[in-house]
Design a protein around this motif. Sequence first.
Motif, PDB file in Angstrom:
ATOM      1  N   PRO A 225     118.170  58.115  43.693  1.00 58.06           N
ATOM      2  CA  PRO A 225     118.074  57.160  42.083  1.00 58.06           C
ATOM      3  C   PRO A 225     117.373  57.009  41.582  1.00 58.06           C
ATOM      4  CG  PRO A 225     118.350  55.654  43.970  1.00 58.06           C
ATOM      5  CD  PRO A 225     117.553  57.150  44.975  1.00 58.06           C
ATOM      6  N   TYR A 226     117.217  56.838  39.691  1.00 60.46           N
ATOM      7  CA  TYR A 226     116.059  56.388  39.424  1.00 60.46           C
ATOM      8  C   TYR A 226     115.956  56.113  37.944  1.00 60.46           C
ATOM      9  CZ  TYR A 226     118.163  60.802  36.283  1.00 60.46           C
ATOM     10  OH  TYR A 226     118.667  61.320  35.734  1.00 60.46           O
ATOM     11  N   THR A 227     115.885  55.665  37.071  1.00 57.42           N
ATOM     12  CA  THR A 227     115.974  55.314  35.679  1.00 57.42           C
ATOM     13  C   THR A 227     114.660  55.259  34.340  1.00 57.42           C
ATOM     14  OG1 THR A 227     116.101  52.945  34.222  1.00 57.42           O
ATOM     15  CG2 THR A 227     114.574  52.844  36.681  1.00 57.42           C
ATOM     16  N   ASN A 228     115.399  55.415  33.712  1.00 61.88           N
ATOM     17  CA  ASN A 228     114.354  55.828  32.489  1.00 61.88           C
ATOM     18  C   ASN A 228     114.400  55.137  31.917  1.00 61.88           C
ATOM     19  OD1 ASN A 228     114.748  58.706  33.378  1.00 61.88           O
ATOM     20  ND2 ASN A 228     116.036  59.487  32.411  1.00 61.88           N
ATOM     21  N   ASN A 229     114.439  53.821  32.036  1.00 60.32           N
ATOM     22  CA  ASN A 229     114.942  52.746  30.770  1.00 60.32           C
ATOM     23  C   ASN A 229     113.833  51.523  31.704  1.00 60.32           C
ATOM     24  OD1 ASN A 229     116.027  54.369  29.016  1.00 60.32           O
ATOM     25  ND2 ASN A 229     118.636  53.791  30.497  1.00 60.32           N
ATOM     26  N   GLN A 230     113.940  51.451  32.831  1.00 62.08           N
ATOM     27  CA  GLN A 230     113.613  50.193  33.767  1.00 62.08           C
ATOM     28  C   GLN A 230     112.715  50.047  34.106  1.00 62.08           C
ATOM     29  OE1 GLN A 230     115.672  46.743  32.520  1.00 62.08           O
ATOM     30  NE2 GLN A 230     117.331  47.486  32.057  1.00 62.08           N
ATOM     31  N   PRO A 231     111.784  48.993  34.284  1.00 59.77           N
ATOM     32  CA  PRO A 231     110.746  49.120  35.185  1.00 59.77           C
ATOM     33  C   PRO A 231     110.460  49.568  36.430  1.00 59.77           C
ATOM     34  CG  PRO A 231     110.039  46.804  34.326  1.00 59.77           C
ATOM     35  CD  PRO A 231     111.934  47.806  33.494  1.00 59.77           C
ATOM     36  N   VAL A 232     112.410  49.485  37.305  1.00 56.72           N
ATOM     37  CA  VAL A 232     112.715  49.406  38.193  1.00 56.72           C
ATOM     38  C   VAL A 232     114.053  49.632  38.143  1.00 56.72           C
ATOM     39  CG1 VAL A 232     111.221  48.335  39.553  1.00 56.72           C
ATOM     40  CG2 VAL A 232     112.829  47.512  39.630  1.00 56.72           C
ATOM     41  N   TRP A 233     114.526  50.686  38.976  1.00 57.08           N
ATOM     42  CA  TRP A 233     116.356  51.542  38.870  1.00 57.08           C
ATOM     43  C   TRP A 233     117.759  50.142  39.258  1.00 57.08           C
ATOM     44  CZ3 TRP A 233     119.161  51.208  43.218  1.00 57.08           C
ATOM     45  CH2 TRP A 233     118.303  51.859  44.638  1.00 57.08           C
TER      46      TRP A 233
END
Length: 385
Positions: A225-233
């Motif tokens: 899992p990953y995020t481009n928008n938040q500090p953590v997914w």
Amino acid sequence: MDQKYLRIIILPLLLVCLAGVSGAEPGSKTPGNAAVMDYTEGGHYDTDFTASFMSEWWYQNGDVRLVGKDGEKRRLAFFVTLVHQESPSFFNVSDEQFSNMVTFYGLYPDGEDTSDNYTMYFVERDNITNYIGFHVPYIDFTYPEGLRSFYGSARKGYRLDYAYDNVQLDLLFKPLAEKTIDSATEPVNFTTYEYAYGKLEGSVVLDGKRYDVTQADGYFDHMTPYTNNQPVWEMEMHGWSWSELTTDSYQTVFYGVRGPEDGYDDYTYKHLTLINKHTGKVIAEYSGNEVSVNQDGREAVTINGHDVERPSSVQISAPDLDISINAQSVVQLDKSSLPGGEPLGFVDFMAFQPDEATIEYKGDLEQGSAFYEYMVTDWVIFSSE
């Protein structure tokens, strides 16, 4: 033949051969059932996804029967997770970039209390390749203290060497099922590669006594899992539910992910897979509105001064298919944090049911064992403050 065209043909073949040599696996000696090398098995960086925070883990569980040299017989269920995380925010006061490595496990000895452990370590980013193989067609993961490692591939089997506290696992998992995939962009970006059924062989040491594995079912997956928008997914979701249920003929795997607006009961992402255990072939897959989830017996649990909830049983239905699981023998993991102690991650309730979990497919009812995970993010807990 024209020499120019001969060179054009030979060069790609040479590159393919060299790629095969460079992809050699560490310590793999047992033949497996996968036909080709699979580059989804190795490690990733956050830059592979242009992510602000990326996590990946390799997960192995097992329901094993054991026998000691004196003839003593025991049953043990377990899960082991080895985690790698990357983010530009992982740095210290000297502006050194770090990678994060985590490992945790749960043990379910038959008739005894459960036990678990959660360990986290930050490694200098420049040194992370000493512990993890990246962009390779196999797992190559060694925890920094050198006592816990996971390596190999579906082609040749996954070797788990894991020693901590009073347990030592020396196991080889051979996948016997087709590779299946769960993947979504909402409520969180993630992909999971699963070899949902296989056999384990090897030995286990419990409280200083060695046992040989005589019979064992297992499950493996690699999740990112990953995020481009938040500090953590974890901030993009409320949590998820996962289960793996095995009977004599069938196995089911369920993934359900809850968005922030879904609360404890609804799921933005739902996917249920039914596998023929004897052939390893997928019988059916169901998703979205085809899948209904009914969670009963909600229990309140206090984590860091806040109440969260978890169900004590779950029933999942799809056309021609119904499964039922009770959340017995629960291991609770809630130790995630940043180096400064800031809350991060999830609270995970991982249960094991040794028998009487049920799969009913087209009127054929079978009982078996089940692992059932219900996770709630720390973001849900602390966002109310």
